[in-house]
Design a protein around this motif. Structure first.
Motif, short mmCIF file in Angstrom:
data_model
loop_
_atom_site.label_atom_id
_atom_site.label_comp_id
_atom_site.label_asym_id
_atom_site.label_seq_id
_atom_site.Cartn_x
_atom_site.Cartn_y
_atom_site.Cartn_z
N VAL A 95 4.59 9.85 -5.39
CA VAL A 95 4.16 8.59 -4.80
C VAL A 95 5.02 7.42 -5.25
CG1 VAL A 95 2.48 7.91 -6.55
CG2 VAL A 95 2.08 7.29 -4.15
N GLY A 96 5.71 7.55 -6.39
CA GLY A 96 6.53 6.47 -6.89
C GLY A 96 7.53 6.96 -7.91
N SER A 97 8.33 6.03 -8.42
CA SER A 97 9.42 6.39 -9.33
C SER A 97 8.89 6.93 -10.65
CB SER A 97 10.32 5.18 -9.57
OG SER A 97 9.59 4.11 -10.14
N GLY A 98 7.75 6.40 -11.14
CA GLY A 98 7.20 6.90 -12.39
C GLY A 98 6.77 8.35 -12.29
N PRO A 100 9.24 7.12 -2.43
CA PRO A 100 9.53 5.95 -1.59
C PRO A 100 9.90 4.73 -2.41
CG PRO A 100 7.17 6.21 -1.85
CD PRO A 100 7.80 7.38 -2.57
N ALA A 101 10.62 3.80 -1.77
CA ALA A 101 10.89 2.51 -2.42
C ALA A 101 9.62 1.70 -2.54
CB ALA A 101 11.94 1.74 -1.62
N ARG A 102 8.79 1.74 -1.50
CA ARG A 102 7.47 1.11 -1.57
C ARG A 102 6.51 2.14 -2.18
NH1 ARG A 102 3.73 -1.58 3.29
NH2 ARG A 102 1.78 -1.52 2.10
N GLY A 122 4.07 3.66 1.75
CA GLY A 122 5.47 3.97 1.53
C GLY A 122 5.73 5.46 1.56
N LEU A 123 4.84 6.23 0.97
CA LEU A 123 5.01 7.68 0.95
C LEU A 123 4.96 8.26 2.36
CD1 LEU A 123 5.40 9.94 -1.15
CD2 LEU A 123 2.94 10.25 -1.16
N LEU A 124 4.04 7.77 3.17
CA LEU A 124 3.92 8.27 4.53
C LEU A 124 5.14 7.93 5.39
CD1 LEU A 124 0.15 7.48 5.18
CD2 LEU A 124 1.19 9.75 5.11
N SER A 125 5.95 7.00 4.96
CA SER A 125 7.16 6.63 5.72
C SER A 125 8.36 7.51 5.38
CB SER A 125 7.52 5.17 5.46
OG SER A 125 8.01 4.99 4.14
N LEU A 126 8.25 8.37 4.38
CA LEU A 126 9.37 9.22 3.99
C LEU A 126 9.74 10.18 5.12
CD1 LEU A 126 8.54 10.23 0.31
CD2 LEU A 126 10.35 8.68 1.08
N PRO A 127 11.03 10.43 5.34
CA PRO A 127 11.44 11.39 6.38
C PRO A 127 10.84 12.78 6.17
CG PRO A 127 13.33 10.13 5.58
CD PRO A 127 12.18 9.79 4.68
N GLN A 130 -8.89 -10.68 -3.66
CA GLN A 130 -10.31 -10.54 -3.34
C GLN A 130 -11.19 -10.61 -4.58
OE1 GLN A 130 -10.39 -6.80 -1.24
NE2 GLN A 130 -9.41 -7.64 0.60
N ALA A 131 -10.64 -10.22 -5.73
CA ALA A 131 -11.40 -10.24 -6.97
C ALA A 131 -11.42 -11.63 -7.62
CB ALA A 131 -10.83 -9.23 -7.96
N GLY A 132 -10.69 -12.59 -7.05
CA GLY A 132 -10.74 -13.95 -7.55
C GLY A 132 -9.52 -14.43 -8.30
N PHE A 133 -8.48 -13.60 -8.41
CA PHE A 133 -7.25 -14.05 -9.07
C PHE A 133 -6.51 -15.00 -8.13
CE2 PHE A 133 -8.24 -10.21 -11.38
CZ PHE A 133 -7.84 -10.49 -12.68
N SER A 134 -6.07 -16.13 -8.66
CA SER A 134 -5.39 -17.11 -7.83
C SER A 134 -3.88 -17.09 -8.01
CB SER A 134 -5.91 -18.52 -8.13
OG SER A 134 -5.74 -18.84 -9.50
N ARG A 135 -3.40 -16.61 -9.14
CA ARG A 135 -1.95 -16.50 -9.40
C ARG A 135 -1.59 -15.02 -9.43
NH1 ARG A 135 0.19 -19.31 -14.42
NH2 ARG A 135 2.15 -18.95 -13.30
N ILE A 136 -0.94 -14.56 -8.38
CA ILE A 136 -0.63 -13.15 -8.23
C ILE A 136 0.86 -12.99 -8.02
CG2 ILE A 136 -1.04 -11.07 -6.87
CD1 ILE A 136 -3.76 -12.34 -6.08
N VAL A 137 1.47 -12.13 -8.84
CA VAL A 137 2.90 -11.87 -8.75
C VAL A 137 3.09 -10.39 -8.42
CG1 VAL A 137 5.11 -11.91 -9.96
CG2 VAL A 137 3.39 -13.68 -10.43
N LEU A 138 3.77 -10.09 -7.35
CA LEU A 138 4.04 -8.71 -6.95
C LEU A 138 5.28 -8.22 -7.68
CD1 LEU A 138 3.54 -6.22 -5.17
CD2 LEU A 138 4.88 -7.34 -3.37
N ALA A 139 5.13 -7.21 -8.51
CA ALA A 139 6.27 -6.64 -9.23
C ALA A 139 7.09 -5.77 -8.29
CB ALA A 139 5.77 -5.82 -10.42
N ALA A 140 8.32 -5.48 -8.71
CA ALA A 140 9.20 -4.63 -7.91
C ALA A 140 8.71 -3.20 -7.86
CB ALA A 140 10.62 -4.68 -8.47
#
Length: 258
Positions: free
Chosen positions: A91-94, A110-112, A117-122, A226-236
């Motif tokens: 499902v991911g790099s880890g 997948p990159a995503r 992302g997994l469902l998009s794999l060839p 949705q849980a109430g966090f206002s500052r959200i940073v999406l990691a790579a």
């Protein structure tokens, strides 16, 4: 290396019991300390049914693992060996790295790093009538199962571990309540976030939600909002370095609400 007394900043880890150490070391190299708030622990399923299901899954044309924990649990049940005609997916790099460390040289990921992302794999496009070994835990990757079945695949599911809910430690809760240094919450599991928030007192939950939340996927960003966090940073991505890069970035930026 940073300790709790001399750390310049903190990361709040919601990982399972016993799964914080690598992240703790990585944070310490950046001058940060880790505060562990574990809502569950991982238990490998070592019964005959789990072993038989895993053997069937590992015999499929494609073998898909949904987490590093699934890799570790499966490897405890039997050695992982890839046939030349098999396709192994993660499902991911880890998870892919965990498989390579078990001796699987070629793993697609997948990159995503999520179900979409997994469902998009060839490798998962033309799978009607194909068997896919699905190595996971109960209730894991709910979006992935219907997506694969809708494409006509036969899933051979092996639930190789379970997540056992635990009560948050008084020590961890007190440390969170007393925390005054800059801190980020690292979110790599929606289930862990739900379970932590459900156990926190209202004032502590409010304090946590005011911290920047670093998420490992777009889906988790939506859940954090949705849980109430206002500052959200999406990691790579979900790797320690990726999460910590985003945590440092979030704490260096001024809070627009301050």
């Amino acid at each position: 290396m940073a300790s709790g007394k001399d750390a310049g900043w903190y990361v709040i880890s919601l990982r399972p019991q016993g799964a914080h150490e690598a992240l703790r070391r990585a944070a310490a190299r950046r001058g940060a300390a880790l505060l562990a708030i574990s809502p569950w622990r991982i238990v490998v399923r070592e019964d005959d049914d789990a072993r038989d299901a895993l053997a069937r899954a590992l015999d499929a044309e494609r073998v898909l693992f949904t987490s590093p924990a699934a890799v570790a649990a499966a490897a405890r049940l039997q050695p992982l060996r890839a046939r030349r005609d098999q396709i192994w997916l993660a499902v991911g790099s880890g998870t892919a790295l965990a498989l390579r460390r078990q001796g699987i040289p070629r793993v697609s990921a997948p990159a995503r790093m999520d179900s979409e992302g997994l469902l998009s794999l060839p490798e998962l496009q033309s799978i009607a009538g194909q068997r896919i070994g699905f190595v996971t835990a109960p209730a894991g990757r709910n979006l992935l199962v219907p997506g694969l079945e809708a494409r006509g695949a036969e899933l051979l599911r092996a639930d190789v571990y379970t997540r056992v809910d635990t009560v948050l430690s008084h020590r961890g809760l007190r440390a969170l309540e007393d925390l005054r240094a800059p801190a980020c919450v690292l979110i790599s599991s929606g289930g862990a976030l739900e379970r932590v928030l459900a156990q926190l007192p209202e004032t502590t939950r409010a304090k946590l939600s005011r911290m920047p939340a670093v998420t490992a996927s777009e889906r988790l960003s939506e859940q954090a909002a949705q849980a109430g966090f206002s500052r959200i940073v999406l990691a790579a991505g979900p790797r320690n370095s990726q999460l910590l890069d985003s945590a440092e970035s979030a704490l260096l930026r001024p809070d627009p609400l301050a």
